[in-house]
Design a protein around this motif. Structure first.
Motif, short mmCIF file in Angstrom:
data_model
loop_
_atom_site.label_atom_id
_atom_site.label_comp_id
_atom_site.label_asym_id
_atom_site.label_seq_id
_atom_site.Cartn_x
_atom_site.Cartn_y
_atom_site.Cartn_z
N THR A 1 0.84 -1.09 0.00
CA THR A 1 -0.05 0.16 -0.01
C THR A 1 0.95 1.24 -0.02
O THR A 1 1.99 1.14 0.30
CB THR A 1 -0.74 0.13 1.14
N THR B 1 -2.77 8.22 -5.67
CA THR B 1 -3.12 7.74 -4.31
C THR B 1 -3.75 6.33 -4.27
O THR B 1 -3.79 5.65 -3.12
CB THR B 1 -4.23 8.79 -3.82
N ARG B 2 -4.43 5.92 -5.37
CA ARG B 2 -4.70 4.31 -5.32
C ARG B 2 -3.63 3.58 -5.91
O ARG B 2 -2.81 4.06 -6.53
CB ARG B 2 -6.01 4.33 -6.29
N GLU B 3 -3.61 2.58 -5.49
CA GLU B 3 -2.51 1.25 -6.08
C GLU B 3 -2.77 1.06 -7.58
O GLU B 3 -4.03 1.21 -8.04
CB GLU B 3 -2.76 0.09 -5.38
N THR C 1 -3.18 -0.78 -11.16
CA THR C 1 -3.65 -2.17 -11.36
C THR C 1 -2.63 -2.99 -11.81
O THR C 1 -2.76 -4.19 -11.93
CB THR C 1 -4.84 -1.78 -12.58
#
Length: 334
Positions: free
Chosen positions: A2, A71-73, A75
């Motif tokens: 994360t 801010t998001r992981e 894909t």
């Protein structure tokens, strides 16, 4: 892994560097023995800036929050090849940091002049979190990468374009920095200007290699202030450059000013060799500002109304080389 975990590891890395354990001291000494230009004080200067400006939790969180797409992981984590320069200690760390915190994988080709420090720090991160051996690797040849970040000279940029041009890429060329003086600077400001010029022997893209001064400028006071760095004349590599450039100017009957550690030469070029500072006399400061604002060879400008004196070698997370937002570019790879 994360984003918060990556931030935790970077904060831990900063704490490790700041703690200055015996093994880290030995690594720094090895880096100096490997490259005589990397004086211990210059290694520590670079490390301290990285710790204070790059590896603080709040700074990292504020930085990454500016890029919602990161801010998001991801894909699918991309493999980014990084060709690092070696002109100053850990000069390629910011590129490594950008790739790591974005969630992508990095394959690094460090400069042979500066491979000791970065390999040790990456090794520490993998030691703390073995999973990172899938995200951080080193290689002499960068093959099968999804994208590339390459830093070098104008001449090597052509090679980088040839090999990496068909992939997403950031290719950096020669850049340098300048200072604009008015003649009203305080002694303290000029002492800080000396830092911007001399630190790292003037080899960084954020080092001042040219100053712009008004008519009838008092060079004697400036040269006397610069004497704080006369001790660099005891460094044989630097002294060899000084003697060589001095000999050239003597043979060519060029006018010059000097102290024990610097040659001051009137010249049009923004770039100057090691041990030399170019200067240009201006009539209209607004004209100078306009010219510099449109010059792609300029990394930063120091002076009143620009970057404050003494701050050139203290870049923040958002002071991207060549003005290219590396994080925004990495966001497009997702």
């Amino acid at each position: 892994m994360t984003l918060q975990k990556r931030i935790e590891i970077l904060v831990q890395l900063g704490q490790y560097m700041q703690k200055n354990s015996e093994d880290w001291q030995q690594v720094k000494q090895n880096a100096y023995l490997h490259n005589g230009w990397f004086l211990p004080e210059f290694i520590d200067l670079s490390i301290n800036n990285i710790v204070r400006q790059f590896l603080q939790r709040e700074a990292l969180q504020n930085w990454i929050s500016q890029y919602p797409g990161l801010t998001r992981e991801p894909t699918s984590a991309r493999l980014v090849g990084i060709v690092m320069a070696g002109n100053i200690p850990l000069v390629g760390f910011h590129d490594f940091l950008c790739v790591f915190i974005s969630g992508h994988r990095s394959l690094i080709k460090p400069s042979s002049k500066d491979d000791v420090l970065i390999k040790h720090l990456a090794g520490k991160m993998i030691e703390w979190e073995p999973e990172l051996d899938k995200y951080i690797a080193f290689a002499e040849l960068l093959k099968n990468c999804d994208a590339y970040i390459a830093t070098g000279s104008n001449s090597t940029a052509g090679h980088f374009e040839y090999y990496f041009g068909r992939f997403p890429h950031i290719i950096r060329r020669n850049r340098t920095s300048v200072a604009v003086l008015t003649g009203n600077e305080s002694k303290e400001e000029l002492e800080q200007l000396a830092d911007d010029i001399y630190l790292y022997f003037g080899m960084g893209c954020r080092n001042i290699t040219k100053i712009y001064v008004p008519q009838d400028y008092d060079f004697e006071s400036l040269i006397n202030i610069f004497k704080k760095y006369d001790y660099l004349a005891d460094h044989h590599k630097y002294k060899n450059n000084y003697d060589y450039n001095l000999a050239l100017h003597l043979l060519n009957h060029n006018y010059y000013m000097s102290n024990a550690s610097l040659l001051l030469i009137e010249a049009d070029s923004l770039f100057s060799p090691v041990s030399q500072l170019n200067y240009e006399i201006y009539d209209n400061i607004e004209t100078v500002k306009d010219e510099l604002n449109h010059n792609n060879d300029v990394q930063c400008v120091v002076g009143n109304g620009f970057i404050p004196f003494g701050r050139a070698q203290r870049p923040s997370l958002t002071d991207y080389a060549d003005g290219v937002d590396t994080m925004q570019w990495l966001a497009t790879l997702r």
